[in-house]
Design an enzyme around this catalytic site. Sequence first.
Site, short mmCIF file in Angstrom:
data_model
loop_
_atom_site.label_atom_id
_atom_site.label_comp_id
_atom_site.label_asym_id
_atom_site.label_seq_id
_atom_site.Cartn_x
_atom_site.Cartn_y
_atom_site.Cartn_z
N HIS A 153 45.53 -43.55 -5.48
CA HIS A 153 46.26 -43.91 -4.26
C HIS A 153 45.30 -44.43 -3.18
O HIS A 153 45.74 -45.00 -2.18
CB HIS A 153 47.01 -42.69 -3.74
CG HIS A 153 48.35 -43.00 -3.14
ND1 HIS A 153 48.60 -44.15 -2.42
CD2 HIS A 153 49.53 -42.30 -3.14
CE1 HIS A 153 49.86 -44.15 -2.01
NE2 HIS A 153 50.44 -43.05 -2.44
N ASP A 370 56.80 -55.69 -20.59
CA ASP A 370 56.97 -56.01 -22.02
C ASP A 370 55.67 -56.61 -22.54
O ASP A 370 55.31 -57.74 -22.20
CB ASP A 370 58.14 -56.99 -22.19
CG ASP A 370 58.44 -57.29 -23.64
OD1 ASP A 370 57.63 -56.92 -24.52
OD2 ASP A 370 59.47 -57.94 -23.91
#
Length: 439
Positions: A153, A370
């Site tokens: 983060h 994908d």
Amino acid sequence: MKIEVEVISQETIKPSTPTPHHLRHHQLSFLDQLAPHAYVPFLYFYSLPNTPNNHTHISTHLKKSLSKILTQYYPIAGRVKFNLFVDCNDHGIPFYEARVKSHSLSDVITNPSLPELNKLLPFELDEVTDIALGVQLNLFRCGGIAIGLSASHRIADGLSFFTFVKNWASTSCGNECVNPDFSAASIFPPKNMDGYNGVPLPKRNDIVTKRFVFDGSKIEALRARYAESIRLKTKKRPSRVEALSAFLWNRFMAEVAKEEESSSRRLYTVVYIMDLRSRFDPPLPQNSFGNYYRAATATPTLVDGEERGGLVRQVIEEIEKIDSKYMRKFQDGYKEHLDFMRRRMERAAKGELVAVTFSSLCRFPLYEADFGWGKPAWVSMASMRINNQIVFMDTKLGDGIESYFSFKEEDMAKFELDSEFLELISPIGNVKKNPFARL
């Protein structure tokens, strides 16, 4: 359900092309400097056939495409220095390969156990290092795989990393990707942070994380109910996340009211994490890389007849204040923001302030990754030891919201024993039988 995982290899993946000298210093922005020093976990599960050498091909394919995309996302392959900048030295990111020995992929995603899912990640989440990202490729006996990511983060928010994974997948299919925008430090210049030690994230063994799925039709009914109750106060219809956040807050506070003495001086407040990219005029592009979020805070003060709609009205009002005019003021008034955060942390440390944080990953490109073998069967988080936090994510079909609750056991019970909360839970999704079983 205990998952048995064996790490079988480890290597470091570096950019396929060296980073030019003039790009080797990536300045952190002010919002990066404020970000928690912690890793955020994401898991992408893919159902694949068990064919000879399939896992070997997948591993090679992922490493090669990762090396290529790191030339565009070169800060990820660097090292964070002094909470000021990233040394884009091409030291690379660790890539682990692990064999899941105990369960099939369908077992894991049908009855997920969040603490066990942490075994599919490359790092312990509270290990603070200068590495920006770690990857673990988990191979199941059935042929399926899970890609575990631990994303720092310190250099970027959730949308930045989801976009990175989407582009990594696109690259693996031979497609060109739009370069990320690394201008965060010019928008929010870094500041002198002396005296600010960051958001404290202590190691907590008393925090449990559970996953709940909420049915889309019930959420829509909730939106309609809240819209009706606040129609005279605001013209805006509450979003799914706003309505669900308000509902959960109301149920939490209903239990608190039963336990707290009327003389208690403890302050309860809502923190709503929101993406800032759309708040600029013109809006920033979605490929803007870094921490672009701000906390909208509301301390509900309800008037008669507003028990249900009061919070959602106040949250909407706070969010509407964060416009382009506010953004310009925020860019200049960082000292006020730092002082505000210091005061809040001091009060929280004394037990005078209790904040419940809502963060939404809905509408983020979670299921667009994908790599050439189809979209994920499931994208999830893992167990996080951050107290009083609720994270929302879209279900795969977009017909509901799955959420990740992190609370102390006694506070988690405030939800699990509440009849109105239980009515909203959907049995649809990955979880069989008991939808609020410990994950």
